[in-house]
Design an enzyme around this catalytic site. Structure first.
Site, PDB file in Angstrom:
ATOM      1  N   GLN A 105     -12.372   4.724   6.600  1.00 42.14           N
ATOM      2  CA  GLN A 105     -11.107   4.878   7.338  1.00 42.14           C
ATOM      3  C   GLN A 105     -11.153   6.146   8.190  1.00 42.14           C
ATOM      4  OE1 GLN A 105      -7.183   5.850   5.658  1.00 42.14           O
ATOM      5  NE2 GLN A 105      -6.388   3.976   6.572  1.00 42.14           N
ATOM      6  N   TYR A 176       0.538   9.551  11.145  1.00 42.32           N
ATOM      7  CA  TYR A 176      -0.504  10.456  11.638  1.00 42.32           C
ATOM      8  C   TYR A 176      -0.713  10.280  13.151  1.00 42.32           C
ATOM      9  CZ  TYR A 176      -0.784  11.195   6.699  1.00 42.32           C
ATOM     10  OH  TYR A 176      -0.434  11.502   5.406  1.00 42.32           O
ATOM     11  N   ARG A 228      -4.966  -0.134  11.076  1.00 43.58           N
ATOM     12  CA  ARG A 228      -3.824  -0.044  10.166  1.00 43.58           C
ATOM     13  C   ARG A 228      -2.622   0.569  10.873  1.00 43.58           C
ATOM     14  NH1 ARG A 228      -2.979   2.193   3.929  1.00 43.58           N
ATOM     15  NH2 ARG A 228      -2.087   0.210   3.351  1.00 43.58           N
ATOM     16  N   GLY A 320      -3.584  -0.589  -4.117  1.00 44.37           N
ATOM     17  CA  GLY A 320      -3.829   0.843  -4.114  1.00 44.37           C
ATOM     18  C   GLY A 320      -3.652   1.406  -5.508  1.00 44.37           C
ATOM     19  N   ARG A 321      -2.416   1.825  -5.804  1.00 41.67           N
ATOM     20  CA  ARG A 321      -2.145   2.486  -7.089  1.00 41.67           C
ATOM     21  C   ARG A 321      -2.625   1.663  -8.272  1.00 41.67           C
ATOM     22  NH1 ARG A 321       4.032   3.464  -5.527  1.00 41.67           N
ATOM     23  NH2 ARG A 321       3.519   1.485  -4.506  1.00 41.67           N
TER      24      ARG A 321
HETATM   25  C1  LIG Z   1      -3.106   8.519  -3.902  1.00 37.84           C
HETATM   26  C2  LIG Z   1      -2.843   7.782  -2.624  1.00 37.84           C
HETATM   27  C3  LIG Z   1      -3.500   8.151  -1.454  1.00 37.84           C
HETATM   28  C4  LIG Z   1      -3.321   7.431  -0.263  1.00 37.84           C
HETATM   29  N1  LIG Z   1      -4.069   7.756   0.843  1.00 37.84           N
HETATM   30  C5  LIG Z   1      -4.054   6.942   1.932  1.00 37.84           C
HETATM   31  C6  LIG Z   1      -4.990   7.113   2.989  1.00 37.84           C
HETATM   32  O1  LIG Z   1      -5.875   7.989   2.972  1.00 37.84           O
HETATM   33  N2  LIG Z   1      -4.898   6.254   4.041  1.00 37.84           N
HETATM   34  C7  LIG Z   1      -3.963   5.252   4.110  1.00 37.84           C
HETATM   35  O2  LIG Z   1      -3.934   4.500   5.088  1.00 37.84           O
HETATM   36  N3  LIG Z   1      -3.076   5.054   3.098  1.00 37.84           N
HETATM   37  C8  LIG Z   1      -3.124   5.851   2.013  1.00 37.84           C
HETATM   38  N4  LIG Z   1      -2.283   5.586   0.948  1.00 37.84           N
HETATM   39  C9  LIG Z   1      -1.379   4.415   0.987  1.00 37.84           C
HETATM   40  C10 LIG Z   1      -2.031   3.196   0.300  1.00 37.84           C
HETATM   41  O3  LIG Z   1      -3.150   2.740   1.033  1.00 37.84           O
HETATM   42  C11 LIG Z   1      -1.055   2.011   0.112  1.00 37.84           C
HETATM   43  O4  LIG Z   1      -0.648   1.551   1.378  1.00 37.84           O
HETATM   44  C12 LIG Z   1       0.201   2.376  -0.685  1.00 37.84           C
HETATM   45  O5  LIG Z   1      -0.134   3.148  -1.833  1.00 37.84           O
HETATM   46  C13 LIG Z   1       0.955   1.128  -1.145  1.00 37.84           C
HETATM   47  O6  LIG Z   1       0.109   0.266  -1.880  1.00 37.84           O
HETATM   48  P1  LIG Z   1       0.136   0.227  -3.500  1.00 37.84           P
HETATM   49  O7  LIG Z   1       1.530  -0.065  -3.911  1.00 37.84           O
HETATM   50  O8  LIG Z   1      -0.828  -0.871  -3.859  1.00 37.84           O
HETATM   51  O9  LIG Z   1      -0.320   1.573  -3.981  1.00 37.84           O
HETATM   52  C14 LIG Z   1      -2.434   6.328  -0.242  1.00 37.84           C
HETATM   53  C15 LIG Z   1      -1.740   5.982  -1.411  1.00 37.84           C
HETATM   54  C16 LIG Z   1      -1.949   6.663  -2.590  1.00 37.84           C
HETATM   55  C17 LIG Z   1      -1.240   6.202  -3.837  1.00 37.84           C
END
Ligand SMILES: Cc1cc2nc3c(=O)[nH]c(=O)nc-3n(C[C@H](O)[C@H](O)[C@H](O)COP(=O)(O)O)c2cc1C
Length: 374
Positions: A105, A176, A228, A320-321
């Site tokens: 990314q 961003y 994205r 993600g989480r």
């Molecule tokens: C610890 C953490 C770090 C994240 N870092 C990024 C990132 O570097 N780039 C990005 O596009 N989204 C980032 N996100 C957002 C996730 O990609 C995702 O869209 C968001 O957590 C919702 O999905 P989930 O409910 O499955 O966690 C991050 C989320 C978490 C929890």
């Protein structure tokens, strides 16, 4: 044995470039705050990704900054110089070694960068502070600096190719720099980079074109390019669903391999600019009309929820989480052991789950972000 109702999660997907993705599950990009001081990938990061890459079809890495004044997080790894290629390669190989496609990314934080990480040089489309950092007034980029950053996205793409990645994802989401150009909140320019919604798209599209140009020039094997975006902003003025549907309609014709929405909940409804008869994800899928695969995301914990995302018409679903809390999610579903999937985090499990220290610290500190057992 896998339950029949989950079989669609395991159907192969062939991208436009003929690359085959073995199933529909993507690891969402997540910053882990664990790179070395000099921006190189650390052993801890390698271990964290190795633990989570077995099972999913694609791993989108944490974001990497394309140039020094784009560093947005402590412990973010660098993609801004050729010296970083060996470390970037180790990360790609760790992910691919577990059977997943590795997508880097690529990112610039713009006005969201903490001043201490960019030696005070906080830049953006315009000199407008963000709601999150109201005391940090960014410097508006000059036309030639904008051209430089576009080339930097291309250079990091070249490094991704040399390091053996299967693709890059352009990070145009989460407030961003790329989003800052698209947003009427952060972009008040009156030159070729700002104004109407079409002109606010100029920078995102220039990045897309440069990344495509570099991939066509350097990639010898199929190389995917994803984009994205975040569908709405909480501010007024700010990005609304009607802006986003225009962006999506344009992006769907750019020959990209996928579009990836950024949502905290895949069920969320529009706030402004589209009616709430449908979810944001449904609006986006309908606007795309099958021109390019869509990745849905946001609060997916169970395989039933993942199937619900695919039922909107999205081809892929990102977790993600959940993959931080349950690295074996995919194999548990594949084996019919979905009842054993963990959907909360126990305070004792940092080491077991291979979670870097600073990421663990933020997870424990930010209440409501992760479901942590009492
Ligand atoms: C610890 C953490 C770090 C994240 N870092 C990024 C990132 O570097 N780039 C990005 O596009 N989204 C980032 N996100 C957002 C996730 O990609 C995702 O869209 C968001 O957590 C919702 O999905 P989930 O409910 O499955 O966690 C991050 C989320 C978490 C929890």
């Amino acid at each position: 044995m896998m339950k029949e109702q989950y079989s669609q999660l395991f159907k192969e997907l062939e991208l436009k470039n003929n690359m085959k993705i073995k199933n529909r599950i993507v690891m969402a990009p997540m910053t882990n705050y664990a790179s070395n001081e000099d921006g190189t990938v650390s052993d801890m990061e390698i271990n964290y990704y190795t633990r989570r890459s077995g099972g999913v079809g694609i791993v989108v890495t944490a974001c990497t900054y394309v140039t020094a004044n784009g560093k947005g997080f402590p412990g973010e790894f660098a993609g801004d110089s050729d010296e970083m290629i060996p470390g970037l390669r180790r990360l790609a190989e760790a992910i691919q070694g577990q059977g997943a496609k590795a997508v880097l990314q690529i990112f610039h934080g713009g006005r969201s960068c903490p001043p201490e990480l960019v030696h005070g040089d906080v830049v953006s489309a315009s000199a407008v502070a963000s709601a999150e950092q109201p005391d940090v007034l960014p410097r508006s980029l000059s036309d030639s600096e904008i051209e430089d950053i576009i080339r930097d996205f291309g250079e990091t793409t070249r490094r991704a190719i040399e390091a053996g990645y299967d693709g890059v994802e352009i990070h145009g989401a989460n407030g961003y720099l790329i989003q800052q150009f698209f947003s009427p909140h952060s972009n008040t320019r009156e030159d070729r980079w700002g104004g109407s919604v079409d002109k606010r798209m100029a920078f995102p599209l220039a990045v897309v074109n440069e990344v495509k140009r570099v991939a066509a020039e350097h990639a010898k094997a199929p190389f995917m390019i994803g984009y994205r975006f975040s569908p709405e902003e909480a501010t007024t003025p700010g990005i609304t669903m009607d802006d986003t549907l225009k962006l999506v309609d344009t992006l769907a014709d750019q020959g990209l391999d996928y579009l990836h929405v950024s949502l905290m909940d895949y069920r969320s409804k529009p706030r402004e600019g589209a009616d709430n008869s449908k979810t944001r994800l449904e609006w986006i899928v309908d606007a795309v009309q099958g021109r390019v695969p869509v990745i849905g995301v946001g609060s997916v914990h169970t395989p039933d929820e993942a199937v619900e995302v695919l039922q909107t018409g999205a081809e892929l679903v990102a977790l993600g989480r959940e993959l931080i809390m349950e690295p074996d999610w995919v194999s548990k579903v594949a084996d019919g052991r979905e009842s054993e999937i963990k959907t909360t985090l126990s305070k004792q499990d940092q080491e077991l789950l291979v979670i870097p220290d600073l990421l663990w610290h933020y997870i424990m500190e930010r209440t409501g972000w992760f479901p942590v057992d009492a």
